[in-house]
Design an enzyme around this catalytic site. Structure first.
Site, PDB file in Angstrom:
ATOM      1  N   GLU A  30     -27.857  18.650 -43.543  1.00  0.00           N
ATOM      2  CA  GLU A  30     -28.898  19.019 -42.809  1.00  0.00           C
ATOM      3  C   GLU A  30     -30.010  18.209 -43.030  1.00  0.00           C
ATOM      4  O   GLU A  30     -30.527  18.433 -44.047  1.00  0.00           O
ATOM      5  CB  GLU A  30     -29.302  20.509 -42.586  1.00  0.00           C
ATOM      6  CG  GLU A  30     -29.874  21.129 -41.650  1.00  0.00           C
ATOM      7  CD  GLU A  30     -30.212  22.653 -41.637  1.00  0.00           C
ATOM      8  OE1 GLU A  30     -29.567  23.137 -42.434  1.00  0.00           O
ATOM      9  OE2 GLU A  30     -31.112  22.995 -41.020  1.00  0.00           O
ATOM     10  N   ARG A 257     -20.452  25.224 -55.963  1.00  0.00           N
ATOM     11  CA  ARG A 257     -21.519  24.273 -55.689  1.00  0.00           C
ATOM     12  C   ARG A 257     -22.193  24.064 -57.137  1.00  0.00           C
ATOM     13  O   ARG A 257     -21.752  24.832 -58.290  1.00  0.00           O
ATOM     14  CB  ARG A 257     -22.869  24.778 -55.144  1.00  0.00           C
ATOM     15  CG  ARG A 257     -23.231  25.985 -55.391  1.00  0.00           C
ATOM     16  CD  ARG A 257     -24.338  26.828 -54.470  1.00  0.00           C
ATOM     17  NE  ARG A 257     -25.711  25.781 -54.319  1.00  0.00           N
ATOM     18  CZ  ARG A 257     -25.873  25.631 -52.996  1.00  0.00           C
ATOM     19  NH1 ARG A 257     -25.094  25.908 -52.221  1.00  0.00           N
ATOM     20  NH2 ARG A 257     -26.982  25.250 -52.810  1.00  0.00           N
ATOM     21  N   LYS A 267     -33.617  23.407 -51.343  1.00  0.00           N
ATOM     22  CA  LYS A 267     -34.464  22.360 -50.539  1.00  0.00           C
ATOM     23  C   LYS A 267     -35.778  23.091 -50.108  1.00  0.00           C
ATOM     24  O   LYS A 267     -36.856  22.719 -50.286  1.00  0.00           O
ATOM     25  CB  LYS A 267     -33.807  21.767 -49.215  1.00  0.00           C
ATOM     26  CG  LYS A 267     -32.844  20.756 -49.615  1.00  0.00           C
ATOM     27  CD  LYS A 267     -32.362  19.897 -48.405  1.00  0.00           C
ATOM     28  CE  LYS A 267     -31.231  20.939 -47.640  1.00  0.00           C
ATOM     29  NZ  LYS A 267     -30.336  20.191 -46.602  1.00  0.00           N
TER      30      LYS A 267
HETATM   31  P1  ATP Z   1     -29.817  23.797 -50.184  1.00  0.00           P
HETATM   32  O1  ATP Z   1     -29.155  25.075 -50.021  1.00  0.00           O
HETATM   33  O2  ATP Z   1     -29.849  23.204 -51.329  1.00  0.00           O
HETATM   34  O3  ATP Z   1     -31.068  23.647 -49.276  1.00  0.00           O
HETATM   35  P2  ATP Z   1     -27.821  23.065 -48.206  1.00  0.00           P
HETATM   36  O4  ATP Z   1     -26.588  23.701 -48.479  1.00  0.00           O
HETATM   37  O5  ATP Z   1     -28.530  23.977 -47.229  1.00  0.00           O
HETATM   38  O6  ATP Z   1     -28.600  22.848 -49.521  1.00  0.00           O
HETATM   39  P3  ATP Z   1     -26.779  20.729 -46.640  1.00  0.00           P
HETATM   40  O7  ATP Z   1     -27.796  19.898 -46.229  1.00  0.00           O
HETATM   41  O8  ATP Z   1     -26.742  21.778 -45.710  1.00  0.00           O
HETATM   42  O9  ATP Z   1     -27.842  21.769 -47.741  1.00  0.00           O
HETATM   43  O10 ATP Z   1     -25.702  20.520 -47.298  1.00  0.00           O
HETATM   44  C1  ATP Z   1     -25.101  19.226 -47.128  1.00  0.00           C
HETATM   45  C2  ATP Z   1     -23.783  19.297 -47.938  1.00  0.00           C
HETATM   46  O11 ATP Z   1     -24.152  19.398 -49.370  1.00  0.00           O
HETATM   47  C3  ATP Z   1     -22.793  20.587 -47.615  1.00  0.00           C
HETATM   48  O12 ATP Z   1     -21.631  20.317 -47.544  1.00  0.00           O
HETATM   49  C4  ATP Z   1     -23.196  21.378 -48.872  1.00  0.00           C
HETATM   50  O13 ATP Z   1     -22.123  22.384 -49.219  1.00  0.00           O
HETATM   51  C5  ATP Z   1     -23.423  20.506 -50.092  1.00  0.00           C
HETATM   52  N1  ATP Z   1     -24.297  21.128 -51.175  1.00  0.00           N
HETATM   53  C6  ATP Z   1     -25.352  21.492 -50.989  1.00  0.00           C
HETATM   54  N2  ATP Z   1     -26.084  21.971 -52.082  1.00  0.00           N
HETATM   55  C7  ATP Z   1     -24.869  21.721 -53.116  1.00  0.00           C
HETATM   56  C8  ATP Z   1     -24.850  22.027 -54.566  1.00  0.00           C
HETATM   57  N3  ATP Z   1     -25.843  22.437 -55.299  1.00  0.00           N
HETATM   58  N4  ATP Z   1     -23.792  21.604 -54.937  1.00  0.00           N
HETATM   59  C9  ATP Z   1     -22.636  20.956 -54.369  1.00  0.00           C
HETATM   60  N5  ATP Z   1     -22.873  20.860 -52.962  1.00  0.00           N
HETATM   61  C10 ATP Z   1     -23.866  21.009 -52.237  1.00  0.00           C
HETATM   62 MG    MG Z   2     -27.411  24.262 -45.204  1.00  0.00          MG
END
Ligand code: ATP
Ligand code: MG
Length: 752
Positions: A30, A257, A267
């Site tokens: 995102e 994760r 984020k």
């Molecule tokens: P955050 O919770 O850190 O803001 P998010 O999951 O909202 O991250 P996205 O942009 O939605 O961020 O994530 C994009 C991809 O990265 C998704 O497939 C998510 O599963 C993966 N991802 C995000 N954080 C991690 C992590 N800590 N370890 C592994 N994969 C991750």
């Molecule tokens: Mg997300």
């Protein structure tokens, strides 16, 4: 060699069973922040699997939340993927590319009687959802006719309703034990501007609806996501199956994760660090963002290696950040040139040397040497590290002393003649003599020395700025800004590096021998002002700092007999006297092991401490001030020249103990004392630096913070105790660290 893990096994089987002709994965971020090291794991996984099995990986911006998204973030994501060495298949894709198709799929669901427009208010909807132990209750609107639903949905799309007035829901099962299946939302109304579709849409699809269908539309075969989405898999399957789409269809698989100690990784939290100015930006070299690591000097190889080394698992765990630091050290160790840089210079005049010469030294004196040398100018005046000379050396000190010669790395052996001091007794220059027949590589002197030290030539060395970075947080599981490591950035303006580093530029990254790995900062450097970022130290100093009393990180001398690989050694054990002191400090004074250890070893700080204790008997407060504040300063400056005396330090400790000032204020006053040499009481009075302990002054601030953060208040009251630290931190921050933390704690507890 092919990596193996449970996801790769699934892919391998699907391919050999002929379920798919080729594997197609996607990375679906995102664009609401810069990607972090957790995303690096997801990138490495998705692109890596596609690569390993000769398939494709798509980059898809999951842009269904118009209010938080930004082009800058989308660009940062593309940069990160490319920098890590991966290529997406085709153009960058966007969920918004499919808004039209997704709308049509929603219409199909309505026509099948599988989706309805609900008009309950948010609160009632939540109540109707039930709980884990109680079934939910379906909304009366679920009985709307298909025609009515179609009409309302179209009018939602046309922007005829206000935000929140209606939603589109899947009609699944309000009593499912999987709460996610209790008629999940598919669309909501949002009158918002979207970065790609402008104001065209007034409704936006929810993740659960958009994600599976985007995967299907793109021909994704394996949709990997993190464990939090395990319960959403049922919706993923329900949507695709209910629509009876033509096969093949994608399937979702979950992996753990990445979590890492000493690091925050959401984020939202990272954005707060940027917005509140705790770091210089998303690419601040202390940030766990890919842009931050890159600016710091990490190589993409080291990050990919790290991601591969931590593996893929189905169980959540916390990775030690030391493993990431190991990965970069490991990568640079064999690769980068080794040169000399003096961080805290003291001038040395070699009395019996005349003229000048150019020595030749290898850039790569590694275990497996590589070709490549530079010229090393040598003349009568050089700089060495101030701490590489000791007038009154402690036992086990192997460098230059009045009676102990030392080798200048790649050059000659020198011996001490005289120390020139200024009126305060600070050494400003050393006079030495060199042994003409002791030249490195051609040494016929027969002399034996215990170590070699680095140096640079005064006439030709270049002055550079060094930014020494350390971990941004000083605790293993940081909650927020109150856990920030106050020493995460130290700037050294007057370091000197040998001229070849700037002139030849054989690399962007260097090992400054005995000091660490450094990276040329191309953003902040100009022709006159060259800046280097410290990438990582030569050896992990944190694990020792935390765990063992032999804690202080200290370097080993280059020619020491122990190991030629690491220039950066562990510390000699405490001698008997030091051990006695250590025991006394930890048992009688109740000092922490790290503080006690430092104090026991460092006779200068210790005598300062003893003197201060005579003035004011507060062992703990004084020890902390002496080790943490004074100890930090004397790394770069000699104790004798400081404008702080045991007496003024005692006065400062007293102000902390009687709660006139907080620890944070004490730090600030200490800095001012360094500059002006004035008494802490005077400084405090003049600057109005006083701890705020009066609850009447603090209460309105707490109120304000509580009013501004209704969501966090609700979460805290619902049982999220972790947020307590958030509120305390915000209040402390609002008072610039002036509020008495004890009082803030009790007020926050009470008022929440
Ligand atoms: P955050 O919770 O850190 O803001 P998010 O999951 O909202 O991250 P996205 O942009 O939605 O961020 O994530 C994009 C991809 O990265 C998704 O497939 C998510 O599963 C993966 N991802 C995000 N954080 C991690 C992590 N800590 N370890 C592994 N994969 C991750
Ligand atoms: Mg997300």
């Amino acid at each position: 060699m092919r990596k193996s893990d449970f996801l790769r096994s699934i892919v391998e089987k699907d391919l050999s069973d002929g379920r798919y002709k080729e594997v197609v994965t996607r990375f679906p971020p995102e664009p609401n922040g810069y990607p972090h090291i957790g995303h690096a794991k997801a990138i490495t996984l998705n692109f890596g699997i596609a690569k390993d099995f000769g398939g494709k990986c798509h980059l898809r911006m999951d842009d269904t939340n118009p209010t938080t998204e930004d082009e800058e973030y989308a660009k940062a994501i593309e940069d990160a993927v490319r920098w890590l060495g991966f290529e997406w298949n085709g153009e960058v894709r966007h969920t918004s590319d499919y808004f039209e198709k997704l709308y049509n799929y929603a219409v199909v669901l309505i026509k099948k009687g599988k989706a309805y427009v609900d008009s309950l208010d948010e609160e009632t909807m939540r109540l109707y959802r039930g709980t884990v132990t109680e079934a939910g209750k379906r909304s009366k609107y679920a009985n709307r006719s298909i025609d009515e639903n179609l009409e309302l949905f179209e009018r939602m799309k046309n922007g005829e309703f206000r935000d929140g007035e209606h939603v589109l829901r899947a009609k699944i099962d309000m009593s499912s034990p999987n709460m996610q299946l209790r008629d999940p939302l598919l669309y909501r109304i949002r009158h918002a501007h979207h970065i790609r579709t402008d104001n065209k849409w007034s409704i936006y699809p929810m993740y659960d609806f958009a994600h599976c269908l985007s995967d299907y539309i793109e021909g994704i075969t394996h949709s990997f996501c993190t464990l939090e989405f395990e319960n959403n898999r049922a919706i993923y399957d329900w949507v695709l199956d209910t629509l009876e789409l033509e096969p093949p269809r994608p399937y979702q698989y979950e992996f753990a994760r990445l979590n890492m100690n000493y690091t925050v990784m959401s984020k939202r939290k990272l954005k707060a660090l940027v917005d509140d100015g705790f770091v210089s930006g998303w690419d601040d070299p202390r940030m766990p963002t890919i842009a931050g690591y890159r600016r710091r000097g990490y190589t993409s190889e080291s990050i990919v290696n790290f991601c591969n080394s931590i593996g893929v698992s189905k169980a959540n765990s916390i990775v030690d950040v030391a493993q990431l630091e190991y990965a970069i050290r490991d990568d640079l160790n064999m690769k980068v040139p080794r040169v000399m840089c003096v961080l805290d210079p003291i001038k040395v005049v070699i009395e019996n040397y005349e003229g000048s010469e150019e020595l030749e030294a290898s850039y790569y004196p590694h275990d497996v040497p590589k070709d490549g040398t530079r010229k090393l100018p040598f003349s009568k005046e050089i700089y060495i590290e101030r701490e590489d000379f000791e007038e009154n050396p402690p036992k086990g000190y192997y460098r230059l002393t009045p009676t102990q010669p030392v080798r200048l790395r790649h050059a000659y052996i020198i011996r001490f003649k005289e120390a020139i001091k200024d009126e305060n007794g600070k050494i400003v220059e050393l006079r030495v003599e060199y042994y003409p027949d002791s030249k490195s590589g051609n040494d016929t002197s027969g002399l034996k020395v215990k170590s070699a030290i680095h140096w640079v030539d005064v006439a030709t060395a270049k002055r550079v700025e060094l930014r020494l970075y350390d971990r941004l947080f000083s605790v293993e599981t940081p909650q927020g800004v109150e856990d920030i490591n106050p020493n995460s950035l130290e700037i050294i303006k007057g370091a000197f590096v040998e001229e070849a580093v700037i002139k030849d530029r054989v690399d962007e990254r260097f090992q400054f021998e005995r000091q660490g790995y450094f990276y040329f900062d191309s953003i902040d450097s100009s022709d006159e002002d060259i800046v280097f970022n410290k990438i990582v130290s030569l050896k992990d100093s944190w694990s020792k700092k935390q765990k063992s009393p032999k804690a202080t990180p200290k370097r080993r001398d280059i020619n020491s007999t122990k190991s030629r690989n690491s220039k950066d050694g562990e510390l000699a054990p405490l001698n008997d006297k030091e051990q006695l002191l250590f025991d006394r400090y930890t048992t009688e004074f109740k000092l922490s092991k790290a503080v006690a250890n430092n104090l026991a070893r460092d006779y200068k700080l210790r005598s300062f401490y003893d003197e201060a204790l005579k003035e004011f008997n507060s062992p703990t407060t004084l020890a902390n001030l002496v080790i943490n504040e004074l100890g930090r300063v004397v790394k770069n400056q000699s104790l004798d020249t400081l404008k702080i005396s045991p007496k003024t330090m005692a006065e400062l400790a007293k102000m902390v103990d009687d709660e006139t000032i907080s620890n944070k204020i004490a730090k600030d006053i200490f800095e001012l004392m360094l500059k002006s040499g004035e008494s802490p009481n005077k400084i405090a009075k003049e600057r109005g630096l006083k701890q705020i302990s009066n609850p009447q002054e603090i209460i309105p601030i707490v109120k304000d913070i509580i009013d501004k953060n209704p969501e966090n208040v609700a979460k805290y009251r619902a049982g999220n105790q972790k947020l307590f630290g958030f509120f305390v931190g915000q209040v402390l921050k609002a008072t610039n660290g002036k509020a008495n933390p004890k009082i803030v704690n009790s007020l926050v507890k009470e008022m929440l």
